[in-house]
Write a protein that holds these residues in place. Structure first.
Motif, mmCIF file in Angstrom:
data_model
loop_
_atom_site.group_PDB
_atom_site.id
_atom_site.type_symbol
_atom_site.label_atom_id
_atom_site.label_comp_id
_atom_site.label_asym_id
_atom_site.label_seq_id
_atom_site.Cartn_x
_atom_site.Cartn_y
_atom_site.Cartn_z
ATOM 1 N N GLY A 1 37.292 102.435 -104.378
ATOM 2 C CA GLY A 1 36.571 101.696 -103.535
ATOM 3 C C GLY A 1 35.656 100.676 -104.157
ATOM 4 N N LEU B 1 42.982 96.610 -96.467
ATOM 5 C CA LEU B 1 41.913 97.664 -96.327
ATOM 6 C C LEU B 1 42.666 99.116 -95.709
ATOM 7 N N TYR C 1 42.395 102.428 -97.957
ATOM 8 C CA TYR C 1 41.895 103.984 -97.192
ATOM 9 C C TYR C 1 43.079 105.018 -97.138
ATOM 10 N N ASP D 1 33.268 101.842 -97.331
ATOM 11 C CA ASP D 1 34.829 102.384 -97.570
ATOM 12 C C ASP D 1 34.954 103.988 -97.737
#
Length: 267
Positions: free
Chosen positions: A89, A122, A126, A164
């Motif tokens: 992150g 993104l 994740y 995040d």
């Protein structure tokens, strides 16, 4: 509830208390606080940590991030700092890993285009974090459950921007507590407004100082919080583990510990 005025020096701090859960319950206020890093807490902010009865601060940043900007905590008080790095992150570290290792000062257009193609979305980021960090997220849940009944039951968890790694932790804990998907997404989306302005400029500056232009994908990684990102993370959890509880069990949490987290958060 917004807490940046209480935790003065933060930009993205809020209490998850009051979040709607199933069966008419809500998250108990003061149990879960999510935030950006505490490196710039003022004296008012450190007093806020005490006033909120926060007994544990969980720092999800890498060692490098912590060295550059260590947390400021109340001096002489029993606030435990748990260093629990979750990799993937730290935006500047992610970009630095993609740069050529030959010490080249500047990249030509072709090299820049190739680098941009390697930057994850993104959503992909994740999923990668979730794949590699189940033990860390399980430990967060264990800490939250263990804080119940203590003099300072509040647990504050943070990364650098509070977006995040922090967002994933919040989503998992809220899901275990019984929050609907819409409530989890709504909390996540609050971050984008909180990261606007000077704080967003500081975050993107960590990237541009490396000589990399701020292309849209990088700007999204650093400062945006679209619903699609946390939705993709929750979809992956459900597809691979059934639900958030199953995911935490895959990281070592027991049935009893998962149940204890749920009980600790529901009011």
């Amino acid at each position: 509830m917004e807490l940046t005025s209480v935790l003065d020096g933060t930009h993205n701090a809020r209490d998850l208390g009051g979040t709607d859960l199933d069966s008419g319950a809500t998250v108990i206020p003061g149990r879960l606080v999510r935030s950006d890093a505490l490196a710039t807490l003022t004296p008012t902010g450190t007093q806020g940590v005490l006033d909120l009865r926060i007994g544990t601060v969980i720092d999800l940043r890498t060692d490098g991030e912590r060295r550059r900007a260590p947390d400021v905590l109340p001096a002489g008080h029993d606030v435990e700092l748990v260093e629990l790095p979750i990799l993937g992150g730290a935006m500047d570290e992610l970009v630095r890993q993609l740069l050529p290792s030959d010490g080249q000062a500047a990249l030509d257009d072709q090299q820049l285009a190739a680098l941009v193609q390697q930057i994850p979305t993104l959503e992909d980021l994740y999923v990668a974090i979730l794949r590699s960090s189940a033990p860390q997220f399980a430990r967060i849940a264990r800490i939250v459950a263990g804080a119940t009944g203590t003099e300072r039951p509040g647990v504050l968890f943070h990364c650098t921007a509070g977006k995040d790694r922090t967002g994933l932790a919040a989503a998992l804990l809220l899901a275990v507590a019984g929050a609907e998907r819409a409530a989890i997404v709504a909390d996540y989306e609050l971050t984008q407004a909180n990261l606007a302005g000077a704080f967003a400029d500081a975050l993107t500056g960590l990237i541009t100082q490396l000589g990399i232009p701020l292309v849209p994908r990088l700007e999204t990684l650093a400062t945006k919080a679209p619903a699609s990102a946390i939705t993709a993370a929750l979809d992956w959890v459900e597809a691979n583990h059934g639900d958030a509880a199953g995911y935490l069990r895959s990281g070592g949490a027991t049935e009893a510990e998962v149940a204890a987290v749920r009980e600790a958060l529901r009011g």
